[in-house]
Enzyme design. Structure first.
Site, PDB file in Angstrom:
ATOM      1  N   ASP A 102       0.113  -1.263   0.359  1.00 50.02           N
ATOM      2  CA  ASP A 102       0.133  -0.224   0.080  1.00 50.02           C
ATOM      3  C   ASP A 102       0.467   1.461  -0.401  1.00 50.02           C
ATOM      4  OD1 ASP A 102      -2.392  -1.288   0.192  1.00 50.02           O
ATOM      5  OD2 ASP A 102      -2.741  -1.377   1.919  1.00 50.02           O
ATOM      6  N   PHE A 221     -11.477   3.171   7.611  1.00 52.75           N
ATOM      7  CA  PHE A 221     -11.746   1.815   7.981  1.00 52.75           C
ATOM      8  C   PHE A 221     -11.770   1.113   9.089  1.00 52.75           C
ATOM      9  CE2 PHE A 221     -11.594  -3.188   7.643  1.00 52.75           C
ATOM     10  CZ  PHE A 221     -12.820  -3.260   7.068  1.00 52.75           C
TER      11      PHE A 221
END
EC number: 2.7.1.23
Length: 326
Positions: A102, A221
């Site tokens: 990521d 999240f």
């Protein structure tokens, strides 16, 4: 390896959003060029980069990499090297291929946004929501790039402004999120939230995440925010460990302006954009977040729905599903 001292020659026009490329199309240089960005600290990335470069060169495409990354990569002499670490190194490239996790993908997004060149991510990390392919798909990735069998979609970004005493002291942007966080571990950050010029609530917390739908599966999240499908245009504001009765995640219009004011008398905070760029927030600072004027363009190989991607990335249990009756 060939080192470029100036701007690379113009090459093929990058595919437009929703458009499929046409094989054989080339720019004035007569050769299509792909830029490769890799997390060279990982052995898997080095091997993957080698396979991708070999496949592209065999098919007649040019490959360009950063000089400092080339030191760690086994590259043939045909590969072009560039020293400058700015989006300008993608001038003339039709695609940016990023190999890594990521963090590397977000680094690639900085190049993609600044250049307008679509980014194709290959996940070598854990989750990799920004990635379009996995390590086992390298042959497919090369084939799709060579035949231009990919489409391009645009992802919303955030424009971020920091003010102190009414003056703009910092400007930034984010693809995933702009996060206002506390610095002192023993004291909360006191903030007041604002949406469209009106106050919403004030409380002590560990921080506030302002996110895009793309970032809803990242920091937002983890902080308890909702998962928002990428095609939904919206902005998110998610409190982190807030000490308040009303401190729920908020989803607003994409045209809204979100603001977080750090209260006077509280310890200073810090602003993180995509976890990569940071600036200190003194007491009294104000952070304004709005829809970005420049999107990030992502190359897509699959037509799989975001629902399927969500299930796969989080390994969600779906056994027993029967589907809609026919």
């Amino acid at each position: 390896m060939t080192e470029l001292s100036g701007d690379p020659a113009d090459s093929a026009r990058p595919a437009q959003p929703g458009e499929r490329g046409r094989p054989g199309e080339s720019g004035e240089s007569g050769q299509r060029t792909v830029f490769l960005l890799a997390h060279t600290g990982r052995p898997a990335a080095i091997r993957s980069a080698e396979l991708v470069v070999q496949g592209l060169l065999r098919s007649g495409l040019g490959v360009r990499v950063l000089r400092h990354e080339a030191v760690d990569l086994p590259l043939p002499p045909e590969v072009e090297l560039v020293a400058e670490c700015t989006p300008k190194v993608l001038d003339g490239c039709e695609l940016l291929i990023v190999l890594g996790g990521d963090g590397t993908l977000l680094r690639g997004a900085e190049f993609a946004r600044g250049s307008g060149v679509p980014m194709l991510g290959v996940n070598l990390g854990r989750v990799g929501f920004l990635a379009e392919a996995e390590r086992d798909d390298l042959d497919k990735v090369v084939d799709r790039v060579v035949t231009r069998a990919y489409e391009v979609e645009e992802r919303m970004t955030l424009d971020v402004v920091v003010r102190t005493n009414g003056d703009v002291v910092h400007r930034d942007w984010a693809l995933n999120e702009a996060a206002v966080q506390k610095v002192s571990p023993e004291r909360m950050l006191e903030v007041v939230l604002e949406i469209d010029g009106r106050p919403v609530s004030g409380f002590g917390c560990d921080g506030i995440v302002c996110a895009t739908p793309t970032g809803s599966t990242a920091y937002a999240f983890s902080a308890g925010g909702p998962v928002v499908w990428p095609e939904v245009e919206a902005l998110l504001m998610v409190p982190i460990s807030a000490h308040a009765l009303f401190a729920k995640p908020l989803v607003t219009s994409p045209d809204s302006v979100l603001a977080v004011e750090v209260q006077t008398g509280t310890p200073h905070g810090v602003l993180w954009c995509d976890g990569r760029r940071t600036v200190e927030l003194p007491a009294g600072a104000r952070v304004e977040v709005r829809r970005g004027t420049v999107p990030v363009r992502l190359a897509r190989l699959h037509h799989a729905s975001f629902t399927d991607r969500l299930v796969a990335k989080f390994a969600l249990p779906v056994s027993g599903w029967r589907g809609a009756p026919h």
